[in-house]
Design a protein around this motif. Structure first.
Motif, PDB file in Angstrom:
ATOM      1  N   MET A  56       0.830  -1.108   0.162  1.00  0.00           N
ATOM      2  CA  MET A  56      -0.171  -0.115  -0.034  1.00  0.00           C
ATOM      3  C   MET A  56       0.778   1.115   0.104  1.00  0.00           C
ATOM      4  SD  MET A  56      -2.842   1.259   2.610  1.00  0.00           S
ATOM      5  CE  MET A  56      -1.856   1.428   4.195  1.00  0.00           C
TER       6      MET A  56
ATOM      7  N   ILE B 186       1.515   5.204   0.712  1.00  0.00           N
ATOM      8  CA  ILE B 186       0.641   6.255   1.378  1.00  0.00           C
ATOM      9  C   ILE B 186       1.341   7.674   1.123  1.00  0.00           C
ATOM     10  CG2 ILE B 186       0.366   7.255   3.742  1.00  0.00           C
ATOM     11  CD1 ILE B 186       0.698   4.375   4.875  1.00  0.00           C
TER      12      ILE B 186
ATOM     13  N   ARG C 295       3.876   2.967  10.879  1.00  0.00           N
ATOM     14  CA  ARG C 295       3.516   2.545   9.603  1.00  0.00           C
ATOM     15  C   ARG C 295       2.399   1.441   9.745  1.00  0.00           C
ATOM     16  NH1 ARG C 295       4.517   3.701   3.915  1.00  0.00           N
ATOM     17  NH2 ARG C 295       3.676   2.340   2.970  1.00  0.00           N
ATOM     18  N   GLU C 296       2.737   0.446  10.558  1.00  0.00           N
ATOM     19  CA  GLU C 296       2.004  -0.631  10.904  1.00  0.00           C
ATOM     20  C   GLU C 296       0.495  -0.316  11.239  1.00  0.00           C
ATOM     21  OE1 GLU C 296       6.003  -1.709  10.600  1.00  0.00           O
ATOM     22  OE2 GLU C 296       4.886  -0.302  12.009  1.00  0.00           O
TER      23      GLU C 296
ATOM     24  N   GLU D 143      -1.222   0.869   7.949  1.00  0.00           N
ATOM     25  CA  GLU D 143      -1.510  -0.253   7.129  1.00  0.00           C
ATOM     26  C   GLU D 143      -2.777  -1.146   7.404  1.00  0.00           C
ATOM     27  OE1 GLU D 143       2.263  -1.914   6.619  1.00  0.00           O
ATOM     28  OE2 GLU D 143       3.136  -0.653   4.993  1.00  0.00           O
ATOM     29  N   GLU D 144      -2.770  -1.128   8.878  1.00  0.00           N
ATOM     30  CA  GLU D 144      -3.912  -2.124   9.282  1.00  0.00           C
ATOM     31  C   GLU D 144      -5.187  -1.387   8.810  1.00  0.00           C
ATOM     32  OE1 GLU D 144      -5.636  -3.819  13.364  1.00  0.00           O
ATOM     33  OE2 GLU D 144      -3.700  -2.658  13.388  1.00  0.00           O
TER      34      GLU D 144
ATOM     35  N   ASP E  62      -5.757  -2.016   5.204  1.00  0.00           N
ATOM     36  CA  ASP E  62      -6.051  -3.510   5.001  1.00  0.00           C
ATOM     37  C   ASP E  62      -7.676  -3.619   5.048  1.00  0.00           C
ATOM     38  OD1 ASP E  62      -3.485  -3.934   4.051  1.00  0.00           O
ATOM     39  OD2 ASP E  62      -2.866  -4.775   5.947  1.00  0.00           O
TER      40      ASP E  62
END
Length: 351
Positions: free
Chosen positions: A1, A3, A92-93, A96-97, A100
């Motif tokens: 992804m 951003i 960042r995680e 991204e969650e 998703d």
């Protein structure tokens, strides 16, 4: 992804570098739209090779400017920041969650502002991370147009835009114009009510806030804020209609420390100005501020930092001092002072 960071700016030489440094590990692309800077902002940005800079003719429409910036982004998801904000917590995680799960991310905005010579802070969750196809509406206090679920993220930003900045002169005319286009929009009535309270035009403030309250739904994201604004303005006007607002929201906002805090301030001012007819309300002052402290022990909502701790303790001190109970007054002032609240320290020194 992928951003993208999308920003609109004007004359932000003081903050821009700190803002950009805070997102360096979070985004793949930075798009900045300048709306007419005349300070050193553009020269500072010239030192960055990996930023896309565009120029936009300002037309008094924040949504249009933000949408222009989003149009220039190539990321799958958009992160929106203002130059006077910077990220203090996040990864960042976390972003991204949200991507998703195809949701809109709400980050925690911590605001710093000055009132009566003291510095305060408040926090609120705002929708700032969303898919590229979503756009804004509204010339002022713009909002995302989407039915996607909105989820609170473990991303925190500090915002200094309300510190020593008078934006009311700009905001009120824009809000009035938006309201003329959408005369039954409770959001613009709320924002106008808040702006007029800040400039101490309490009569206009309560007029707009009451209209917002008539039109609003409990499902609206800003419902709590409307009630808290009504309590604050009602306190200034010693307005009897505030009693009904309190009664109607006792259960709905029971876990909000700010509700009990502003309720306590309203009762305190009302009793001071109408003691003979309101003496039966005196216990409600102590009950309100004590409720703040009790709620603070469990899961709760707190917008203004301290309503569940040092601010409630300080005003308990004020209450006990007013009724002549100096032992309890000093005890509460001391607890507030130990939490760093300067007015409590000053009050202790004076009594």
């Amino acid at each position: 992804m992928k951003i993208s960071l999308a920003m609109i700016i004007k004359n932000e030489e003081k903050y821009i570098e700190k803002c950009l440094a805070s997102v360096s590990d979070l985004v793949d692309e930075i798009v900045i739209v300048d709306t007419g800077s005349t300070d050193n902002t553009l020269n500072i940005l010239g030192n960055y090779r990996d930023i896309f800079i565009y120029h936009y003719q300002w037309n008094n429409n924040f949504a249009a400017a933000r949408n222009f910036a989003i149009d220039k982004c190539r990321g799958d998801y958009i992160l929106v920041l203002d130059a006077d904000e910077y990220i203090t917590e996040g990864s960042r995680e976390v972003l991204e969650e949200i991507g998703d799960n195809h949701q809109i991310g709400k980050l925690k905005q911590e605001n710093t502002f000055e009132k009566d010579g003291n510095i305060f802070s408040s926090s609120i969750y705002i929708s700032r991370f969303f898919p590229n196809y979503i756009r804004y509406k509204g010339a002022i206090h713009e909002q995302l147009v989407s039915n996607l679920p909105r989820v609170e993220m473990k991303i925190t930003i500090s915002h200094f835009g309300y510190l020593n900045k008078a934006k009311n002169t700009r905001n009120i005319p824009l809000l009035l114009k938006e309201l003329s286009n959408t005369p039954n929009d409770p959001y613009y009535y709320y924002q106008l009510g808040k702006e007029y309270r800040i400039v101490k035009d309490f009569t206009k403030s309560i007029t707009y806030l009451r209209k917002s309250y008539q039109l609003i739904s409990e499902r609206d994201l800003f419902y709590n804020q409307v009630i808290l604004e009504l309590l604050q303005t009602g306190k200034e006007l010693v307005d009897k209609d505030t009693f009904s607002v309190i009664l109607e929201n006792e259960l709905k906002l029971n876990n909000v420390t700010d509700f009990h805090f502003y309720k306590g301030l309203f009762y305190l001012d009302y009793c001071l100005k109408h003691l003979n007819e309101a003496i039966h309300l005196l216990p409600k002052i102590e009950e309100s501020f004590t409720a703040c402290l009790e709620i603070n022990k469990g899961k709760h909502i707190e917008y203004l930092n301290g309503t569940g701790s040092f601010l409630a303790l300080y005003n308990l001190g004020v209450y006990h001092e007013a009724i002549g109970n100096m032992v309890e007054a000093k005890r509460n002032y001391m607890k507030s002072a130990n939490l760093g609240y300067e007015p409590a320290k000053k009050r202790l020194a004076a009594i």
